[in-house]
Design a protein around this motif. Structure first.
Motif, PDB file in Angstrom:
ATOM      1  N   ASP A  70       0.824  -1.207   0.000  1.00  0.00           N
ATOM      2  CA  ASP A  70       0.000   0.000   0.000  1.00  0.00           C
ATOM      3  C   ASP A  70       0.860   1.260   0.000  1.00  0.00           C
ATOM      4  O   ASP A  70       0.524   2.259  -0.654  1.00  0.00           O
ATOM      5  N   GLN A  73       2.266   1.741  -3.491  1.00  0.00           N
ATOM      6  CA  GLN A  73       1.256   2.062  -4.488  1.00  0.00           C
ATOM      7  C   GLN A  73       0.926   3.544  -4.509  1.00  0.00           C
ATOM      8  O   GLN A  73       0.234   4.005  -5.423  1.00  0.00           O
ATOM      9  N   SER A  79       4.852   0.143 -11.413  1.00  0.00           N
ATOM     10  CA  SER A  79       3.847  -0.823 -11.816  1.00  0.00           C
ATOM     11  C   SER A  79       3.672  -1.866 -10.715  1.00  0.00           C
ATOM     12  O   SER A  79       4.502  -1.979  -9.804  1.00  0.00           O
ATOM     13  N   VAL A  80       2.577  -2.615 -10.797  1.00  0.00           N
ATOM     14  CA  VAL A  80       2.333  -3.672  -9.817  1.00  0.00           C
ATOM     15  C   VAL A  80       3.445  -4.713  -9.853  1.00  0.00           C
ATOM     16  O   VAL A  80       3.871  -5.228  -8.813  1.00  0.00           O
ATOM     17  N   SER A 254       0.302   2.637 -14.004  1.00  0.00           N
ATOM     18  CA  SER A 254      -0.742   2.873 -13.004  1.00  0.00           C
ATOM     19  C   SER A 254      -2.052   2.180 -13.322  1.00  0.00           C
ATOM     20  O   SER A 254      -2.905   2.058 -12.449  1.00  0.00           O
ATOM     21  N   ASP A 256      -2.560  -0.956 -13.968  1.00  0.00           N
ATOM     22  CA  ASP A 256      -2.634  -2.353 -13.547  1.00  0.00           C
ATOM     23  C   ASP A 256      -2.898  -2.504 -12.057  1.00  0.00           C
ATOM     24  O   ASP A 256      -2.845  -3.600 -11.533  1.00  0.00           O
ATOM     25  N   ARG A 257      -3.184  -1.445 -11.344  1.00  0.00           N
ATOM     26  CA  ARG A 257      -3.497  -1.535  -9.918  1.00  0.00           C
ATOM     27  C   ARG A 257      -4.950  -1.127  -9.695  1.00  0.00           C
ATOM     28  O   ARG A 257      -5.526  -0.378 -10.473  1.00  0.00           O
ATOM     29  N   ARG A 260      -6.920   1.457  -4.694  1.00  0.00           N
ATOM     30  CA  ARG A 260      -5.864   2.162  -3.968  1.00  0.00           C
ATOM     31  C   ARG A 260      -6.358   2.697  -2.642  1.00  0.00           C
ATOM     32  O   ARG A 260      -5.571   3.108  -1.802  1.00  0.00           O
ATOM     33  N   LYS A 390      -8.622  -8.436 -11.287  1.00  0.00           N
ATOM     34  CA  LYS A 390      -7.247  -8.416 -11.778  1.00  0.00           C
ATOM     35  C   LYS A 390      -6.701  -9.827 -11.726  1.00  0.00           C
ATOM     36  O   LYS A 390      -6.854 -10.536 -10.729  1.00  0.00           O
ATOM     37  N   SER A 399      -6.833  -6.899 -16.272  1.00  0.00           N
ATOM     38  CA  SER A 399      -7.621  -6.208 -15.257  1.00  0.00           C
ATOM     39  C   SER A 399      -8.772  -5.482 -15.918  1.00  0.00           C
ATOM     40  O   SER A 399      -8.755  -5.217 -17.126  1.00  0.00           O
TER      41      SER A 399
END
Length: 681
Positions: A70, A73, A79-80, A254, A256-257, A260, A390, A399
């Motif tokens: 977290d 992020q 990226s993830v 951003s 691919d997440r 948040r 995802k 996702s």
């Protein structure tokens, strides 16, 4: 500033020089801010909230040995996959001894690593503070006071006779022309955060905006909890996203997440946030978030005072008319999100949000020029629901999100990311946002500011050709089924960009960016006729930038920008800017910038980034013909005080007055002084 002098300064950056040998320089905050500017087109509205939030993270860096997913992020350029690889490496080799170990994380390339080092530090790997006394004793505090002093008089500040004010009260601002703000922040062990912001805009009387928050993170089952002002992001933003986002050119890191969650509202922005409480709890494999907010909002009433024709979000309350719109409606928001990590590969998310206005929204839609508002949010109550997913396996990440609103509209977004051999990253994104879809707080990938009336397919590509060269490109095909502002029918568009970032050496970096954009727009061939036809408005923008370090303390940055707009006529624009940065020591730095600009009209306007005060994104728009000079100096004193002073002057060669109405300056030049004092303890 004569253009010839600017050209001479620019020429200096290209001269081979035997500069003093020095160690490789890490990316500076100003370099990072310049890269942020490259994510926005000259027509884009930059996310100032994002800039302020990232600067706060820069001043309060994360402990890399204790940072959670977290935490990381919060950095939109990661990226993830990069976050996952970094956490995996850290857990296997904890504690990290230096930031140099980031080079051992395969997915984090050189340029991303340089940016990451601005926001993390190496600290202890233990759990840190365990009592409130520890949190208070081992904390970082900062107080920042800012004042802006304009060295000119706008029309709204002139002394007018009482007879004029009686008949036209909105011709004059009621407050002083100075700007003031105060910021206080408290952070302890990346777990406890407190903040307070106060602001007075030019023309307002007294403190016009007050914002505060208290937040805890990663305490027992509480992933995060906040009271005060905050922002939220669920799924991929179709029903809820009041948080931060970058432009299209950075979407690959951003998109691919999801989920948040909660973030603190730490800026002086007067819109786009919630006031109340929110919390995220960890319950086994599920993260459950709930929130409630009740706040004032500014609105413009219709003629019979039965509804609000539009919401006012600029935060200005300078005249009686503006002040009459202040907080004249109440907004109640509440909702929840459930995030499930069903397997190591699958994540699912469900969101439900609701908004209630004390006065109905009633957008004006009774003339041909306002028909495009036919599907704008109307009424008092709005709900939206979504399911997001995802799937990540190896080098593949899929996702997406599907959403439905109480107005009867649908929206969906799906993205597929592939990491291919030889450092090729591909991302394909499809979006369908129905014209009837209304999500009051929705904000996601797309061309429009709202998640509505848009369909499109975007293909993005990124490749780290080598340690020195990074290429990125995207092409986005768009279709708008319903009318838009100045577009009287269904329309199409295309947006494409190619960018190269080349690090020639530890002292020399080049950025080249070309963007082509075309969208259909109403065109009136005959000024005497009201008949219009759709015609493509094409824009070409090119930016070339070279940064060269003459020595450890002195560097130059040259930027040349050009624009060509083809619609009714061909409008051209050109600007040339030089930045001289001098940093003789850790306690003193100075930035001197010169810009020459020459554009045919506002249509061919250009933007440029110049160093500004902390928490201020120095993105300036130029049109017409003229020059701008700015000097910023920062002095860090031993008593933990930091003084930052900026002076700027803009001269126009094509006009005798700047601005219109109450904002008009009866001169061809304007000068401003800004001062900020920060104290850390």
């Amino acid at each position: 500033m004569p253009p010839l002098f600017v050209l001479i300064l620019c020429f200096l950056t290209c001269i081979p020089m035997h500069a003093q040998r020095h160690d490789r320089q890490h990316l500076s905050w100003e370099d990072f801010a310049t890269l942020m500017h490259e994510n926005y087109d000259d027509d884009d509205d930059p996310d100032h909230e994002l800039y302020e939030r990232l600067y706060e993270l820069h001043t309060q860096p994360l402990n890399i040995n204790r940072a959670t997913i977290d935490d990381l992020q919060q950095l939109p350029f990661l990226s993830v996959v990069q976050i996952s690889d970094l956490i995996t490496y850290r857990d296997r080799n904890v504690p990290l001894r230096s930031l140099g170990e980031l080079a051992l994380v395969p997915s984090i390339d050189y340029h991303t690593r340089q940016m990451l080092m601005l926001f993390v530090h190496v600290g202890d790997a233990d759990k840190g503070a365990t009592t409130l006394h520890d949190y208070l004793r081992q904390s970082q505090n900062e107080v920042a006071l800012r004042t802006d002093v304009p060295l000119y008089i706008k029309a709204g500040y002139q002394d007018l006779p009482d007879s004029v004010l009686a008949s036209s009260p909105n011709k004059a601002y009621r407050g002083s022309r100075l700007y003031h703000s105060l910021r206080y922040s408290f952070a302890s062990h990346d777990r406890l955060f407190l903040g307070l912001q106060m602001e007075k805009d030019p023309g307002e009387r007294g403190i016009d905006h007050l914002s505060a928050y208290a937040m805890v993170r990663n305490v027992g089952r509480v992933r995060s909890a906040i009271v005060g002002n905050y922002r939220l992001s669920f799924g991929h933003g179709l029903v809820m996203n009041s948080g931060m986002s970058l432009g299209k050119s950075a979407m690959g890191s951003s998109m691919d997440r999801m989920d948040r969650g909660i973030s603190r509202h730490s800026s002086t922005s007067e819109s786009g946030y919630f006031t109340g409480a929110a919390a995220t709890l960890s319950l086994g494999k599920a993260l459950v978030t709930a929130y409630a907010s009740y706040r004032h909002a500014d609105g413009t009433y219709n003629a019979d005072s039965t509804g609000i024709t539009s919401l006012k979000t600029d935060g200005y309350h300078r005249t009686p008319l503006e002040h009459s719109k202040r907080g004249n409606i109440m907004v109640l928001d509440y909702g929840a999100n459930i995030h499930l990590q069903t397997t190591p590969r699958w994540q699912l998310s469900a969101s439900a949000v609701a908004t209630h206005y004390s006065v109905p929204l009633a957008p004006k839609c009774d003339t041909p020029s306002s028909y495009y508002r036919a599907y704008n949010p109307t009424g008092q109550d709005f709900q939206a629901f979504s399911l997001a997913y995802k799937y990540a396996h190896g080098n593949i990440t899929a996702s997406g999100e599907a959403a439905y609103s109480s107005s009867g509209g649908w929206a969906t977004l799906h993205s597929l990311m592939l990491i291919l051999p030889h450092n090729h990253n591909l991302q394909l994104t499809y979006r369908y946002y129905g014209a009837r879809y209304n999500a009051i707080h929705g904000r996601s990938f797309g061309e429009n500011s709202a998640v509505q009336n848009e369909q499109g397919v975007c293909l993005a590509w990124q490749n780290n050709m080598s340690r020195r060269l990074k290429l990125s490109a995207y092409i986005d095909a768009m279709y708008f089924p319903w009318m838009k502002y100045q577009v009287s029918g269904s329309s199409r568009g295309l947006d494409a960009q190619l960018q190269a970032l080349y690090t020639a050496s530890s002292r020399s970096t080049f950025i080249v960016r070309y963007r082509y954009k075309t969208k259909e727009k109403d065109y009136v061939a005959d000024a005497t006729s009201k008949a219009s036809e759709l015609r493509f408005r094409q824009s070409h923008t090119l930016r070339l930038q070279h940064t060269f370090a003459l020595s450890h303390s002195l560097s130059l940055r040259t930027t040349a920008s050009g624009s060509l707009i083809q619609f009714s006529d061909a409008d051209k624009g050109f600007s040339l800017a030089e930045l001289i940065r001098y940093t003789p020591s850790d306690w003193l730095s100075a930035d001197l910038s010169f810009t020459y600009f020459n554009t045919d009209s506002y249509e061919s306007r250009l933007t440029s980034y110049e160093p500004s005060l902390p928490y201020t994104f120095g993105m300036t728009t130029f049109y017409g013909r003229g020059t701008r000079t700015a000097l910023r100096a920062t002095l860090s004193l031993p008593c933990r005080l930091t003084l930052c002073l900026k002076g700027a002057a803009t001269w126009y060669a094509d006009r005798d007055a700047i601005g219109t109405g109450t904002e008009m300056i009866d001169s061809h030049h304007r000068e401003d002084i800004q001062l900020q004092v920060r104290y850390k303890f």
